[in-house]
Structures are given as structure tokens and as C-alpha cells.
Design a protein around this motif. Structure first.
Motif: not given
Length: 336
Positions: A128, A204-205, A207-208, A210, A229
Motif C-alpha cells: 500500500r 482483509q489484512l 485492505a484494512s 494492518e 484497494v
């Protein structure tokens, strides 16, 4: 009368299941991909329905080992786990003369005389940019070791072969001399925040936010990009770890002729083009039509040069042999 109708319905369902071509695969989006691109075309051409048995990679292997006769006609699995099926005498040796499209199969998809590629992908670095220091571009796998990434990294717990091989390569070895990378890999431990258990957990990891850096499946990255994302997929100078999902005919299948038809359809240019468009995978034949936009994506290989220079290939037989040992080492030394 009701009993008679009920018995008739049961007989009809049993007959339909018996007449269907049975395919063993993963669940979720991969089952849907096979059905939408290959299964529906197969039924259109033959009139034969396709039934799916789904489950995890190792669960399906163990079940196949215990079954007295095959539950499926065709099995999809990874190239290296396919070797475990081969070693257990579960696959039929393929007669490639019954697969006309085999002539266009790329070399990297010719896994064994028993199983061949259906599509390919890479495990590479996805990150990201909005959550990672701007100076880190992941031009090399070595960038994962940057201290600025402390507590930001994730990788799969179910298959550590990718990062084990990378650590070995960066330490002057390869998968066959993987111990050379042990110290290098242990030095990466502070940068790990979590280890994901499946594709959904990976999504999930990242996208959030984390774990904004992941060793991840390229197809998952492109799926999430499609969901909005902001992920960037890197192609490090050393290359990315190649993965090939494969097809095989189960030994003892009563529908081998139909199974050959299914595999040939899977390798047709039209179907391969649909798979690339849907999943951003690499086609495993040399005559698939791929849009310029998809061909430009890191990890989508459409030329021999890309297959030869950008794919880090772990020998499938070695990988099958070492999977349990690598997982044990990784659990004890990295995850604990």
C-alpha cells in the motif's frame, strides 16, 4: 404416491450426478472461475453437466489417498502438490494426442506426464503506497528487510516456500540449499506483523492496512485493486516466485474421454483469454489473446522472455518433498 415421487426424485438426482463430469477444486472464486470459463463451455459443447467437489489443497489430497475409487474425474491443484498425487499413483498418465491444444502449452506448464498447467501466477510483493514510506519502492526483494517496515509485513502461513526460496537466493543459494537463507530469514522476523491463513485473510489484512506489505498471490492483489484497494504490485529485479495451478485426470475415472475434452477446452485460446481477463493470471498457452492493459501488469507473462527472466522457479518435485519440512522450520523459527 408421495413416496414414489420422492424415490423418483432421488433416482433422478443420483443419475444426474453419475452422468456429470466431476471436478475437484478449491471453493469460492476458483470454483466459480472454472465453472464460468471452462465448465459452462464444456457443457455447451457436450451437453454433459459438471459437478464440483471443493475443499482445501491438502484436505483433498488426503481424501483422495483414502478413497478406494476416485470421487472426481479431474483434479485441480498446485503443481507441486500434484506431484504428491503422482507419487501416490492417483493420476492417469496423459495421452497428449487427445489434447490438441497441448501443442501450444508453454514449457513451464508441462509439469509432468500426469499433470499440466491450467493458468499461472506469481507470489510477489504487494504493498500500500499510502501506508509505506515513500522511499521504499521494492525494486528488490532485499527491500523487505528495510527496518522502516517493522511490524508491517505479512506472508502465508500455509506455504512459506516463497520467502524461504527468496532468502536462500539473496544469500547465494536456492531452494535446494535453502539452509543458506536461514539467518537472512530470521533477520526478517521483526518486520512481520501477521501470517495469513488463506486468501480471504490476506485480503482483509492488506485492505484494512494492518499489514500494508505482503508476500501475496498476484491474482489476489489484482482482485483487490478491482475492489478499490490502493495496492501496487512489484516485480523485483530478482523476479517473482512462479505458481502454476494444474489439471489431471484421476486414475480409475470412468469418464476419461470427457475429461480429455474438458482439459482441451481449458487450454483453448478463447477460454485462456477469459481466465486472464477475469483473474489477471498468466495464460499457459502461447496463442491466447491478452489485452495490452493486462499484458502490462506485473506477473502476467505473455512472452517467452518473461517466462525465462521474470519467473523464479522452485523445482516442483523438490517443493513437494520439502513442503512439510519447510512449514515445520518456519513455524518454529518465524511464527513462534
Amino acid at each position: 404416491m408421495a413416496v414414489a415421487l420422492s424415490a423418483g426424485a432421488l433416482f433422478s438426482t443420483a443419475a444426474q450426478a453419475q452422468d456429470a463430469l466431476v471436478v475437484s477444486t478449491w471453493g469460492g472464486s476458483f470454483r466459480d472461475l472454472i465453472d464460468e470459463t471452462i465448465g459452462k463451455e464444456f457443457t455447451k459443447q457436450t451437453g454433459v453437466p459438471v459437478k464440483y467437489i471443493t475443499g482445501g489443497t491438502i484436505d483433498r489430497l488426503n481424501k483422495a489417498k483414502l478413497a478406494g475409487k476416485p470421487e472426481s474425474d479431474i483434479t485441480f491443484t498446485t503443481s507441486h502438490i500434484g506431484w504428491l498425487y503422482v507419487n501416490s499413483n492417483l493420476y492417469e498418465k496423459l495421452d497428449t494426442s487427445k489434447i490438441p491444444n497441448y501443442s501450444h502449452l508453454v514449457d513451464r506448464a508441462k509439469i509432468s506426464p500426469y499433470h499440466i498447467g491450467s493458468w499461472a501466477y506469481v507470489y510477489t510483493i504487494g504493498y500500500r503506497p499510502d501506508l509505506v514510506p515513500a522511499n521504499i519502492k521494492f525494486d528488490s526483494w532485499n527491500d523487505l528487510w528495510n527496518p522502516e517496515l517493522k511490524g508491517k509485513l505479512s506472508a502465508p502461513d500455509f506455504d512459506p516456500s516463497h520467502i524461504i526460496d527468496i532468502a536462500a537466493i539473496l544469500s547465494g543459494g536456492d531452494a535446494s540449499t535453502w539452509q543458506k537463507g536461514e539467518a537472512k530469514l530470521k533477520a526478517l522476523k521483526p518486520n512481520f506483523k501477521a501470517y495469513y491463513t488463506n486468501d480471504a485473510n490476506s485480503q482483509q489484512l492488506i485492505a484494512s492496512g494492518e499489514t500494508p506489505v505482503q508476500v501475496l498471490l498476484s491474482m489476489n492483489a489484482y482482485y483487490m485493486i478491482g475492489q478499490g484497494v490502493p495496492i501496487k504490485v512489484a516485480m523485483p529485479k530478482e523476479g517473482a516466485v512462479l505458481g502454476v495451478d494444474t489439471m489431471a485426470i484421476m486414475k480409475g475415472s470412468p469418464r476419461t474421454d470427457l475429461a480429455y475434452k474438458f482439459i482441451n477446452i481449458a487450454l483453448s485460446p478463447e477460454v485462456q483469454s477469459k481466465i486472464v481477463a477475469a483473474k489477471k493470471a498468466s495464460p499457459v498457452i502461447d496463442d491466447a489473446k491478452v489485452s495490452a492493459e493486462d499484458a502490462a501488469l506485473p506477473g502476467v507473462f505473455t512472452t517467452k522472455q518473461q517466462w525465462d527472466t521474470q519467473a523464479i522457479v522452485i523445482d516442483d518435485k523438490l517443493r513437494a518433498e520439502k513442503t512439510a519440512e519447510w512449514r515445520k522450520w518456519f513455524t518454529e523459527n518465524m511464527m513462534n
